[in-house]
Design an enzyme around this catalytic site. Structure first.
Site, PDB file in Angstrom:
ATOM      1  N   VAL A   1      46.730  40.481  31.780  1.00  0.00           N
ATOM      2  CA  VAL A   1      48.047  39.763  31.490  1.00  0.00           C
ATOM      3  C   VAL A   1      48.315  39.251  29.488  1.00  0.00           C
ATOM      4  O   VAL A   1      47.225  39.008  29.602  1.00  0.00           O
ATOM      5  CB  VAL A   1      47.588  39.151  32.128  1.00  0.00           C
ATOM      6  CG1 VAL A   1      49.404  38.163  31.820  1.00  0.00           C
ATOM      7  CG2 VAL A   1      47.915  38.788  34.086  1.00  0.00           C
TER       8      VAL A   1
ATOM      9  N   ASP B   1      61.538  32.702  29.338  1.00  0.00           N
ATOM     10  CA  ASP B   1      60.636  32.140  27.981  1.00  0.00           C
ATOM     11  C   ASP B   1      60.052  30.849  28.035  1.00  0.00           C
ATOM     12  O   ASP B   1      60.705  29.699  28.884  1.00  0.00           O
ATOM     13  CB  ASP B   1      62.899  31.692  27.636  1.00  0.00           C
ATOM     14  CG  ASP B   1      62.481  31.128  26.580  1.00  0.00           C
ATOM     15  OD1 ASP B   1      61.779  30.772  25.617  1.00  0.00           O
ATOM     16  OD2 ASP B   1      64.048  30.878  26.159  1.00  0.00           O
TER      17      ASP B   1
ATOM     18  N   ASP C   1      59.527  29.858  37.020  1.00  0.00           N
ATOM     19  CA  ASP C   1      59.114  30.502  36.366  1.00  0.00           C
ATOM     20  C   ASP C   1      57.586  30.689  37.255  1.00  0.00           C
ATOM     21  O   ASP C   1      56.453  32.056  37.201  1.00  0.00           O
ATOM     22  CB  ASP C   1      59.322  30.909  34.830  1.00  0.00           C
ATOM     23  CG  ASP C   1      60.702  31.393  35.286  1.00  0.00           C
ATOM     24  OD1 ASP C   1      61.095  32.062  35.848  1.00  0.00           O
ATOM     25  OD2 ASP C   1      60.990  31.727  33.394  1.00  0.00           O
TER      26      ASP C   1
ATOM     27  N   ASN D   1      48.716  35.234  23.612  1.00  0.00           N
ATOM     28  CA  ASN D   1      49.553  35.701  22.668  1.00  0.00           C
ATOM     29  C   ASN D   1      50.942  35.548  22.087  1.00  0.00           C
ATOM     30  O   ASN D   1      51.055  35.312  21.186  1.00  0.00           O
ATOM     31  CB  ASN D   1      49.704  37.480  22.657  1.00  0.00           C
ATOM     32  CG  ASN D   1      50.178  37.847  21.114  1.00  0.00           C
ATOM     33  OD1 ASN D   1      50.282  38.131  20.376  1.00  0.00           O
ATOM     34  ND2 ASN D   1      51.953  38.483  21.825  1.00  0.00           N
TER      35      ASN D   1
ATOM     36  N   LYS E   1      45.108  28.380  33.128  1.00  0.00           N
ATOM     37  CA  LYS E   1      45.111  27.532  34.978  1.00  0.00           C
ATOM     38  C   LYS E   1      45.890  28.232  36.119  1.00  0.00           C
ATOM     39  O   LYS E   1      44.874  28.383  37.035  1.00  0.00           O
ATOM     40  CB  LYS E   1      45.628  26.043  35.150  1.00  0.00           C
ATOM     41  CG  LYS E   1      44.456  25.567  35.369  1.00  0.00           C
ATOM     42  CD  LYS E   1      44.924  24.008  35.115  1.00  0.00           C
ATOM     43  CE  LYS E   1      44.994  23.342  36.177  1.00  0.00           C
ATOM     44  NZ  LYS E   1      45.616  22.529  37.129  1.00  0.00           N
TER      45      LYS E   1
ATOM     46  N   TYR F   1      52.905  23.860  14.246  1.00  0.00           N
ATOM     47  CA  TYR F   1      52.166  24.901  14.328  1.00  0.00           C
ATOM     48  C   TYR F   1      50.647  25.093  14.388  1.00  0.00           C
ATOM     49  O   TYR F   1      50.357  25.642  14.907  1.00  0.00           O
ATOM     50  CB  TYR F   1      53.296  26.236  14.012  1.00  0.00           C
ATOM     51  CG  TYR F   1      52.505  28.005  13.304  1.00  0.00           C
ATOM     52  CD1 TYR F   1      53.113  28.244  14.608  1.00  0.00           C
ATOM     53  CD2 TYR F   1      51.610  27.794  13.197  1.00  0.00           C
ATOM     54  CE1 TYR F   1      52.259  29.595  15.145  1.00  0.00           C
ATOM     55  CE2 TYR F   1      50.778  29.170  12.907  1.00  0.00           C
ATOM     56  CZ  TYR F   1      51.307  29.957  14.222  1.00  0.00           C
ATOM     57  OH  TYR F   1      50.711  31.007  14.184  1.00  0.00           O
TER      58      TYR F   1
ATOM     59  N   LYS G   1      48.118  25.277  17.173  1.00  0.00           N
ATOM     60  CA  LYS G   1      46.662  26.280  16.679  1.00  0.00           C
ATOM     61  C   LYS G   1      45.696  25.207  16.608  1.00  0.00           C
ATOM     62  O   LYS G   1      44.241  26.121  17.316  1.00  0.00           O
ATOM     63  CB  LYS G   1      47.083  26.732  15.467  1.00  0.00           C
ATOM     64  CG  LYS G   1      48.607  27.956  15.804  1.00  0.00           C
ATOM     65  CD  LYS G   1      48.282  28.856  16.775  1.00  0.00           C
ATOM     66  CE  LYS G   1      49.290  30.046  16.908  1.00  0.00           C
ATOM     67  NZ  LYS G   1      49.275  30.699  18.091  1.00  0.00           N
TER      68      LYS G   1
ATOM     69  N   VAL H   1      49.552  38.905   9.658  1.00  0.00           N
ATOM     70  CA  VAL H   1      50.077  40.238   9.902  1.00  0.00           C
ATOM     71  C   VAL H   1      51.261  40.741   9.591  1.00  0.00           C
ATOM     72  O   VAL H   1      52.194  39.865  10.389  1.00  0.00           O
ATOM     73  CB  VAL H   1      48.758  39.732  11.586  1.00  0.00           C
ATOM     74  CG1 VAL H   1      49.855  41.766  12.133  1.00  0.00           C
ATOM     75  CG2 VAL H   1      47.848  39.782  11.212  1.00  0.00           C
TER      76      VAL H   1
HETATM   77  N1  LIG Z   1      52.163  37.689  12.825  1.00  0.00           N
HETATM   78  C1  LIG Z   1      50.896  36.967  12.009  1.00  0.00           C
HETATM   79  O1  LIG Z   1      50.884  36.435  11.131  1.00  0.00           O
HETATM   80  C2  LIG Z   1      50.122  35.430  13.033  1.00  0.00           C
HETATM   81  C3  LIG Z   1      49.250  34.652  12.775  1.00  0.00           C
HETATM   82  C4  LIG Z   1      48.695  33.998  12.677  1.00  0.00           C
HETATM   83  C5  LIG Z   1      48.506  33.811  14.278  1.00  0.00           C
HETATM   84  N2  LIG Z   1      49.388  34.451  14.800  1.00  0.00           N
HETATM   85  C6  LIG Z   1      49.980  34.794  16.329  1.00  0.00           C
HETATM   86  O2  LIG Z   1      50.172  36.143  16.919  1.00  0.00           O
HETATM   87  C7  LIG Z   1      50.961  35.815  17.944  1.00  0.00           C
HETATM   88  C8  LIG Z   1      51.873  36.818  18.671  1.00  0.00           C
HETATM   89  O3  LIG Z   1      52.544  36.501  16.767  1.00  0.00           O
HETATM   90  P1  LIG Z   1      53.491  37.783  16.010  1.00  0.00           P
HETATM   91  O4  LIG Z   1      53.547  38.124  14.786  1.00  0.00           O
HETATM   92  O5  LIG Z   1      53.034  39.524  17.280  1.00  0.00           O
HETATM   93  O6  LIG Z   1      54.792  37.518  17.199  1.00  0.00           O
HETATM   94  P2  LIG Z   1      56.543  38.502  16.838  1.00  0.00           P
HETATM   95  O7  LIG Z   1      55.861  40.060  16.384  1.00  0.00           O
HETATM   96  O8  LIG Z   1      57.431  37.805  16.494  1.00  0.00           O
HETATM   97  O9  LIG Z   1      55.781  38.627  18.549  1.00  0.00           O
HETATM   98  C9  LIG Z   1      56.377  37.895  19.409  1.00  0.00           C
HETATM   99  C10 LIG Z   1      56.186  38.273  20.869  1.00  0.00           C
HETATM  100  O10 LIG Z   1      56.236  37.207  21.252  1.00  0.00           O
HETATM  101  C11 LIG Z   1      57.933  37.568  22.978  1.00  0.00           C
HETATM  102  N3  LIG Z   1      58.500  35.302  22.859  1.00  0.00           N
HETATM  103  C12 LIG Z   1      58.917  35.226  21.414  1.00  0.00           C
HETATM  104  N4  LIG Z   1      59.253  33.816  22.118  1.00  0.00           N
HETATM  105  C13 LIG Z   1      59.806  33.424  23.385  1.00  0.00           C
HETATM  106  C14 LIG Z   1      59.240  32.859  24.101  1.00  0.00           C
HETATM  107  N5  LIG Z   1      60.041  31.894  23.633  1.00  0.00           N
HETATM  108  N6  LIG Z   1      59.189  33.132  25.854  1.00  0.00           N
HETATM  109  C15 LIG Z   1      58.909  34.465  26.152  1.00  0.00           C
HETATM  110  N7  LIG Z   1      57.863  35.539  24.925  1.00  0.00           N
HETATM  111  C16 LIG Z   1      58.272  34.951  23.754  1.00  0.00           C
HETATM  112  C17 LIG Z   1      58.446  37.783  22.098  1.00  0.00           C
HETATM  113  O11 LIG Z   1      59.252  39.024  22.939  1.00  0.00           O
HETATM  114  P3  LIG Z   1      60.971  38.392  23.612  1.00  0.00           P
HETATM  115  O12 LIG Z   1      61.612  37.917  21.804  1.00  0.00           O
HETATM  116  O13 LIG Z   1      61.780  39.906  24.128  1.00  0.00           O
HETATM  117  O14 LIG Z   1      60.858  36.982  24.163  1.00  0.00           O
HETATM  118  C18 LIG Z   1      58.098  38.957  20.998  1.00  0.00           C
HETATM  119  O15 LIG Z   1      56.922  39.905  22.156  1.00  0.00           O
HETATM  120  C19 LIG Z   1      51.541  33.906  17.293  1.00  0.00           C
HETATM  121  O16 LIG Z   1      50.515  33.601  18.614  1.00  0.00           O
HETATM  122  C20 LIG Z   1      51.116  33.923  16.676  1.00  0.00           C
HETATM  123  O17 LIG Z   1      51.424  32.695  16.660  1.00  0.00           O
HETATM  124  C21 LIG Z   1      50.426  36.019  13.800  1.00  0.00           C
END
Ligand SMILES: NC(=O)c1ccc[n+]([C@@H]2O[C@H](COP(=O)([O-])OP(=O)(O)OC[C@H]3O[C@@H](n4cnc5c(N)ncnc54)[C@H](OP(=O)(O)O)[C@@H]3O)[C@@H](O)[C@H]2O)c1
Length: 335
Positions: free
Chosen positions: A63, A117, A125, A144, A179, A211, A215, A244
């Protein structure tokens, strides 16, 4: 004569003190060197627990929240390529459906998806999701989904909505999903839970305080439940992530310190159960440059220094973000 005896005794005790401090210094340097070499061995030489242990190719399901973009989407593809069936959860139905179809065609796995959401925190949900997951063997959960401040903002100026959304998405969604799936993992004595942590949880980040706090919660909570669940056969891993390339990071070009999601997720899945650069239990910093950065943070200078560094970085980002907003507002006005 007495003077000479005293002088000789004093020089002897000085020499002993110098020798003791010398030995302590050499031992401290040796320990630091060894811990750095362990980081290098972890990220370059060791491979972690095989994901096959978690039902890959044997009907197990992964999941993934936030599964339609960035890191989450990459987890979906790489776990499907290892023959796990996939449940995708994020907001946009059309994106979910398209990715589900692509996974089924490309990897011959089964998929399910649910559009929700997480900012809404709707009990209906979560109940529907629980119902969906109750009929399948969930062996892997990737917590994630994440959301951030729009731009670095002083805490007292941040909107209540953004504060609420970060807590709902980054904190509550991870707890709720965990959970839901843990009881069936405990019953089978097998499961893997990956939580997407951040360097903002490792070093407090001024102007991204909510944020950063969310974390830090994930880090502490992962370690606590990691210890609770390990004797029950479930492995919890909080993943310390630096930048990333993604929509959230707003970074478009990869570099040595900022990988694309593909090599990043490959490093996570290749190092399950291995700490890499992380120094806390049930935590991993698997990507090589992030691991070295994590080691430096933990071993060079003190936390006050790194918080100040973060402060300076975020002040600079905020200045540029505010200028960009001004430019955009001016352009919109002139249209
Ligand atoms: N990228 C980085 O540099 C970085 C660094 C440290 C940690 N992280 C962590 O890695 C994780 C993924 O980050 P990412 O950079 O890959 O993010 P991302 O590219 O912005 O992707 C976010 C994903 O989450 C979905 N999403 C966003 N808001 C949502 C909501 N309210 N409800 C349901 N789905 C939602 C989005 O799809 P929809 O818009 O279709 O919902 C998308 O699939 C996060 O936890 C982030 O904190 C990222």
């Amino acid at each position: 004569m007495e003077h000479i005896t005293q002088f000789v005794q004093k020089s002897d005790s000085n020499a002993t003190a110098v020798a003791i401090f010398g030995v302590i210094g050499v031992a401290a340097i040796a320990l630091k060197t060894l811990s750095f070499l362990k980081v290098l061995a972890d990220v370059f030489l060791r491979s972690g627990i095989n994901v096959k242990k978690y039902g890959a190719g044997r009907g197990g399901w992964a999941v993934i929240t936030g599964a339609t973009d960035g890191i989450g989407k990459e987890f979906a593809f790489q776990l499907a390529s290892k023959k796990l069936n996939i449940v995708l959860v994020s907001r946009t139905e059309s994106k979910l459906r398209a990715i589900a179809e692509e996974l089924e065609q490309k990897y011959s796995v089964e998929t399910k998806h649910y559009a929700m959401d997480f900012t809404k925190g709707s009990e209906a949900d979560y109940k529907a999701l629980e119902q969906l997951l109750s009929s399948i063997e969930v062996t892997v959960l990737v917590n994630n989904v994440g959301t951030n401040h729009e731009i670095p903002t002083p805490f007292e100026q941040e909107t209540d909505k953004i504060i609420h959304d970060i807590i709902e998405v980054n904190v509550k969604a991870a707890m709720k999903l965990t959970k839901i799936v843990v009881p069936q993992m405990v019953a089978r004595k097998n499961g893997l839970i990956i939580n997407l942590g951040s360097f903002a949880g490792l070093v407090p980040t001024p102007f991204l305080s909510v944020y950063s706090g969310s974390k830090a919660f994930l880090s502490s909570w992962s370690q606590a439940i990691g210890a609770e669940l390990a004797p029950k056969g479930i492995h919890v891993q909080n993943v310390n992530t630096y930048f990333v390339v993604s929509t959230m990071s707003k970074i478009r070009r990869a570099s040595m310190l900022i990988p694309m999601p593909k090599p990043y997720v490959k490093s996570v899945l290749g190092h399950l159960g291995i700490s890499g650069g992380a120094s806390t239990p049930f935590t991993s910093t698997p990507f090589y440059s992030h691991a070295i950065a994590n080691w430096l943070i933990d071993n060079v200078l003190n936390r006050a220094f790194w918080v100040k560094q973060n402060y300076n970085i975020q002040v600079d980002i905020r200045k540029r973000a505010l200028k960009k907003r001004e430019r955009e507002a001016a352009a919109a006005k002139s249209q």
